[in-house]
Design an enzyme around this catalytic site. Structure first.
Site, PDB file in Angstrom:
ATOM      1  N   ARG A   1     -22.040 -26.417  -1.350  1.00 47.79           N
ATOM      2  CA  ARG A   1     -20.869 -25.605  -1.696  1.00 47.79           C
ATOM      3  C   ARG A   1     -20.620 -24.635  -0.541  1.00 47.79           C
ATOM      4  O   ARG A   1     -21.474 -24.437   0.331  1.00 47.79           O
ATOM      5  CB  ARG A   1     -21.140 -24.814  -2.978  1.00 47.79           C
ATOM      6  N   HIS A   2     -19.474 -24.017  -0.535  1.00 50.08           N
ATOM      7  CA  HIS A   2     -19.135 -23.002   0.470  1.00 50.08           C
ATOM      8  C   HIS A   2     -20.102 -21.817   0.352  1.00 50.08           C
ATOM      9  O   HIS A   2     -20.798 -21.666  -0.661  1.00 50.08           O
ATOM     10  CB  HIS A   2     -17.704 -22.522   0.221  1.00 50.08           C
TER      11      HIS A   2
ATOM     12  N   SER B   1     -28.862 -58.038  -6.569  1.00 45.49           N
ATOM     13  CA  SER B   1     -29.159 -56.925  -7.472  1.00 45.49           C
ATOM     14  C   SER B   1     -28.783 -55.589  -6.839  1.00 45.49           C
ATOM     15  O   SER B   1     -28.346 -54.662  -7.526  1.00 45.49           O
ATOM     16  CB  SER B   1     -30.623 -56.929  -7.884  1.00 45.49           C
TER      17      SER B   1
ATOM     18  N   ARG C   1     -39.853 -71.227  -3.700  1.00 46.86           N
ATOM     19  CA  ARG C   1     -38.839 -71.027  -4.739  1.00 46.86           C
ATOM     20  C   ARG C   1     -37.436 -71.066  -4.104  1.00 46.86           C
ATOM     21  O   ARG C   1     -36.537 -71.751  -4.584  1.00 46.86           O
ATOM     22  CB  ARG C   1     -39.049 -69.673  -5.420  1.00 46.86           C
TER      23      ARG C   1
ATOM     24  N   ASN D   1     -16.816 -15.060  -6.000  1.00 42.56           N
ATOM     25  CA  ASN D   1     -18.128 -15.355  -6.608  1.00 42.56           C
ATOM     26  C   ASN D   1     -18.782 -14.063  -7.101  1.00 42.56           C
ATOM     27  O   ASN D   1     -19.461 -14.049  -8.130  1.00 42.56           O
ATOM     28  CB  ASN D   1     -19.088 -16.002  -5.597  1.00 42.56           C
TER      29      ASN D   1
ATOM     30  N   ARG E   1     -12.580 -20.369   1.660  1.00 37.29           N
ATOM     31  CA  ARG E   1     -14.040 -20.200   1.594  1.00 37.29           C
ATOM     32  C   ARG E   1     -14.791 -21.416   2.141  1.00 37.29           C
ATOM     33  O   ARG E   1     -15.903 -21.262   2.667  1.00 37.29           O
ATOM     34  CB  ARG E   1     -14.478 -19.867   0.167  1.00 37.29           C
TER      35      ARG E   1
ATOM     36  N   PRO F   1     -31.793 -66.689  -4.040  1.00 32.99           N
ATOM     37  CA  PRO F   1     -32.631 -65.500  -4.228  1.00 32.99           C
ATOM     38  C   PRO F   1     -32.711 -64.672  -2.945  1.00 32.99           C
ATOM     39  O   PRO F   1     -32.551 -65.195  -1.843  1.00 32.99           O
ATOM     40  CB  PRO F   1     -34.010 -66.100  -4.566  1.00 32.99           C
ATOM     41  N   ALA F   2     -32.939 -63.387  -3.107  1.00 31.02           N
ATOM     42  CA  ALA F   2     -33.123 -62.436  -2.001  1.00 31.02           C
ATOM     43  C   ALA F   2     -31.882 -62.257  -1.138  1.00 31.02           C
ATOM     44  O   ALA F   2     -31.979 -61.989   0.052  1.00 31.02           O
ATOM     45  CB  ALA F   2     -34.317 -62.845  -1.128  1.00 31.02           C
TER      46      ALA F   2
ATOM     47  N   GLU G   1     -11.305 -27.300  -4.884  1.00 32.18           N
ATOM     48  CA  GLU G   1     -11.922 -27.117  -6.198  1.00 32.18           C
ATOM     49  C   GLU G   1     -10.954 -27.517  -7.309  1.00 32.18           C
ATOM     50  O   GLU G   1      -9.721 -27.562  -7.091  1.00 32.18           O
ATOM     51  CB  GLU G   1     -12.355 -25.645  -6.353  1.00 32.18           C
TER      52      GLU G   1
ATOM     53  N   HIS H   1     -16.898 -27.449  -3.294  1.00 28.24           N
ATOM     54  CA  HIS H   1     -16.946 -26.485  -4.393  1.00 28.24           C
ATOM     55  C   HIS H   1     -17.750 -27.059  -5.560  1.00 28.24           C
ATOM     56  O   HIS H   1     -18.066 -28.248  -5.559  1.00 28.24           O
ATOM     57  CB  HIS H   1     -15.519 -26.171  -4.850  1.00 28.24           C
TER      58      HIS H   1
HETATM   59  O1  F6P Z   1     -16.870 -20.325 -10.043  1.00 23.03           O
HETATM   60  C1  F6P Z   1     -16.724 -21.203  -9.002  1.00 23.03           C
HETATM   61  C2  F6P Z   1     -16.023 -22.491  -9.421  1.00 23.03           C
HETATM   62  O2  F6P Z   1     -16.007 -23.336  -8.315  1.00 23.03           O
HETATM   63  C3  F6P Z   1     -14.600 -22.273  -9.963  1.00 23.03           C
HETATM   64  O3  F6P Z   1     -13.608 -22.193  -8.990  1.00 23.03           O
HETATM   65  C4  F6P Z   1     -14.434 -23.453 -10.876  1.00 23.03           C
HETATM   66  O4  F6P Z   1     -13.391 -23.331 -11.797  1.00 23.03           O
HETATM   67  C5  F6P Z   1     -15.796 -23.488 -11.507  1.00 23.03           C
HETATM   68  O5  F6P Z   1     -16.722 -23.130 -10.511  1.00 23.03           O
HETATM   69  C6  F6P Z   1     -16.112 -24.835 -12.065  1.00 23.03           C
HETATM   70  O6  F6P Z   1     -17.325 -24.856 -12.779  1.00 23.03           O
HETATM   71  P1  F6P Z   1     -17.339 -25.288 -14.336  1.00 23.03           P
HETATM   72  O7  F6P Z   1     -16.720 -26.629 -14.418  1.00 23.03           O
HETATM   73  O8  F6P Z   1     -18.780 -25.276 -14.716  1.00 23.03           O
HETATM   74  O9  F6P Z   1     -16.540 -24.274 -15.093  1.00 23.03           O
END
Ligand code: F6P
Length: 602
Positions: free
Chosen positions: A357-358, A150, A294, A364, A455, A145-146, A478, A546
């Site tokens: 994220r970037h 888990s 124990r 975007n 990015r 135990p311990a 990404e 991303h």
């Molecule tokens: O819009 C930014 C982004 O990183 C895209 O390059 C990528 O395809 C998308 O988001 C992914 O998000 P989802 O899986 O929700 O479409």
């Protein structure tokens, strides 16, 4: 001597298979789907030695056993009767399909296991979809135990589930506490190894849990790995479990023992146990005393993994002091190998893991997916603010670590001793010492990982390689949206409505069409080495990546389900701070406030 091959199996020639069939008296399915014929039907398969009847010899993952005899180490007489009751050995990659007098065997899948969209095993013509082709793995935990069992199983479950191998933990302690048949007095006496009545009750509970586990493995379409989480610290208990599992031809076993010899860690674990369900509403002093007795009871009967398992050719792994030392014996299955590799790489260091994220990119602004756009002016401001934020966080973390170190020192030696060692150790001197330690800690390694897309790298532009260990990593890129790169969701929906719908319906498995197109599952698998690295390293880090990659990393860290993970909201200009703790984790979220050019927790 029985040497198990550790490389990928070589496909046997027909002559090899015929010889194997002859040697082992097997019946193979007819090549044209007709009823199988036995090349040597006059022989019987039920007279194998006890040592060849364990589960490994029934369904070893390794073809080397196709042409070698089963291990023939001497067997202790007292086990012979029970072991002989087990089903006959099935060598190599054949699975016994029917219980008739002349058993039928089906090719058994080895190595890499099925992953939808990533690994597909071709089914033989005789394949019966009712029967699972893939082996399932049962991990039997072992340890006093311990010893952090888990904690280990929770981590392993999270990792395997993240890799899409459905894994479930079956905790025997929980059943012991809740089962009606369990005695109400579960103090140290209940764990006395010399009390046969109590031992029987504990064994029965463990076996009951095993039955549930087997049912889950056999019935669940996706079920892959089941973990029996208990002490299983005697050979007699392990023998019960293994014999029962040996009746299940497609279940492999990995025994996993956790050993801890570090007294400080043990004492901390003991104290943590007092917060657990066994000692709810019990005076802590009394509870600690009971828990110690124990443990002493378990220690009296403890039989670590070793000769008994080796004689039976079982697979096992011993983790000593949180993976400082790892002993792996006879690990040959794909999933067992994955587990051992993972467990060899984790540590309990206190550190900060930041993920974001970037900064905002020009794509975007137009809602375009993929591509390799640069940052907008706002995105660049975010990058600069991020560097200031991380640097502050790094300092305050170092300060709190230094304070903790100081407290530990003071605890260990006491103020008097410190004063004795250095009479100038008054409040001011201690503060100075604290600052010095914090400075040293904060200038220690801190890693920044970005993807190789502009990015992400531009977001890290303000971080100096003098102060940070900066790495640009392609794995962090990404998701590749193949032929749909640089499109908007609106354009995809208009031009490719079927594809758009298919992705909405199954975002996890949907793979973008066209060159290099990926699915979430593909990204998970390319991120696997980075997750191992994240577990292995002891320093703090910042990951700038991303949307999809961030969801997948957070999905791993925070144990998000595969259903929810692809849909989680993870906006840009938000930083997640994850702190692994010996028993759990801590998460903080920070939002970049444009007007103040700074971060706020939310
Ligand atoms: O819009 C930014 C982004 O990183 C895209 O390059 C990528 O395809 C998308 O988001 C992914 O998000 P989802 O899986 O929700 O479409």
């Amino acid at each position: 001597m029985d040497r198990r091959r550790k490389t990928l199996p070589v496909i046997k020639t027909d002559a090899d298979i015929e010889r194997m069939v002859e040697e082992h008296n097997l019946i193979l399915p007819g090549a044209n789907g007709q009823s199988p014929v036995s090349p040597s039907s006059s022989r019987t398969t039920s007279t194998r030695t006890a040592s060849s009847t364990n589960q490994l010899s029934q369904s070893p993952p390794d073809d080397s056993s196709l042409v070698r005899p089963s291990p023939s180490k001497p067997v202790r007489p007292k086990e012979t009767t029970a072991s002989l009751l087990l089903p006959p050995a099935v060598p190599g990659r054949w699975i016994r399909l029917a219980e008739e007098e002349k058993p039928v065997f089906q090719r058994h899948s080895v190595g890499l296991t099925e992953i939808p969209g990533v690994v597909r095993t071709l089914k033989p013509p005789t394949y019966n979809p009712e029967r699972q082709l893939e082996t399932r793995l049962v991990i039997i935990m072992v340890g006093l135990p311990a010893r952090g069992k888990s904690y280990i199983v929770k981590k392993l479950r999270r990792y395997l589930n993240w890799l899409q191998y459905e894994t479930k933990v079956f905790n025997v302690g929980n059943t012991r506490r809740t089962q009606k048949a369990s005695p109400s007095d579960q103090s140290a006496k209940f764990f006395d190894p010399d009390n046969n009545e109590m031992k029987k009750i504990r064994d029965d509970i463990a076996m009951d849990v095993l039955e549930h586990l087997i049912e889950w493995l056999k019935k669940g379409k996706q079920s892959r790995v089941a973990i029996h989480d208990a002490t299983n610290s005697t050979i007699s208990r392990r023998q019960l479990l293994i014999e029962r599992l040996s009746n299940e031809p497609k279940i492999k076993i990995l025994l996993l023992e956790s050993i801890c010899t570090d007294q400080t860690v043990l004492e901390r674990n003991f104290r943590l146990k007092l917060l657990g369900p066994d000692y709810k509403n019990i005076d802590p002093v009394q509870a600690l005393e009971d828990f110690r007795s124990r443990v002493a009871n378990y220690e009296r009967a403890y039989e670590p993994l070793g000769d008994w398992e080796e004689e039976r050719d079982l697979e096992y792994c011993k983790l000593i002091n949180v993976g400082k030392k790892v002993v792996a014996y006879n690990i040959s299955g794909y999933l067992s190998g994955q587990c051992v590799f993972y467990l060899m790489n984790f540590n309990l260091s206190d550190r900060q893991i930041f993920v974001t994220r970037h900064g905002q990119s020009t794509d975007n602004l137009d809602d375009r997916i993929g591509g390799d756009a640069s940052l907008t002016p706002l995105g660049r401001r975010f990058g600069k603010a991020l560097e200031r934020f991380i640097s502050q966080q790094r300092k305050s973390f170092a300060m709190s670590m230094a304070r903790r170190k100081q407290e530990q020192l003071e605890d260990a030696y006491g103020f008097d001793k410190l004063d004795l060692l250095d009479p100038s150790h008054d409040g001011e001197a201690r503060e100075e010492l604290l600052n010095k330690t914090a400075e040293a800690l904060s200038s220690s390694q801190f890693t920044v990982w970005t993807s190789m897309l502009k990015r992400s790298m531009e977001t890290a532009a303000s971080f100096s390689p003098e102060d940070y260990d900066i790495k640009h990593i392609r794995y962090l890129n990404e998701i590749n949206s193949g032929g749909r790169e640089c499109m908007t969701y609106e354009e995809i929906q208009r031009l490719y409505p079927q594809e758009f719908k298919a992705r909405q319906e199954n975002k996890l498995y949907y793979r973008y069409p066209g060159m290099g197109g990926e699915s979430y599952i593909d990204v998970i698998h390319r991120l696997q080495p980075l997750i191992i690295e994240l577990e292995r390293m002891t320093q703090s880090c910042l990951i700038i990546t991303h949307r999809v990659v961030l969801r997948i990393i957070l999905g791993y860290l925070l144990d998000w389900s595969r259903e929810e993970m692809p849909h989680m909201l993870v906006p840009i200009h938000t930083v997640y701070e994850y702190r692994p703790k010996p028993y759990g984790s801590e998460l903080k979220k920070w939002r970049y406030v444009e007007e103040k050019d700074t971060f706020e927790e939310f």
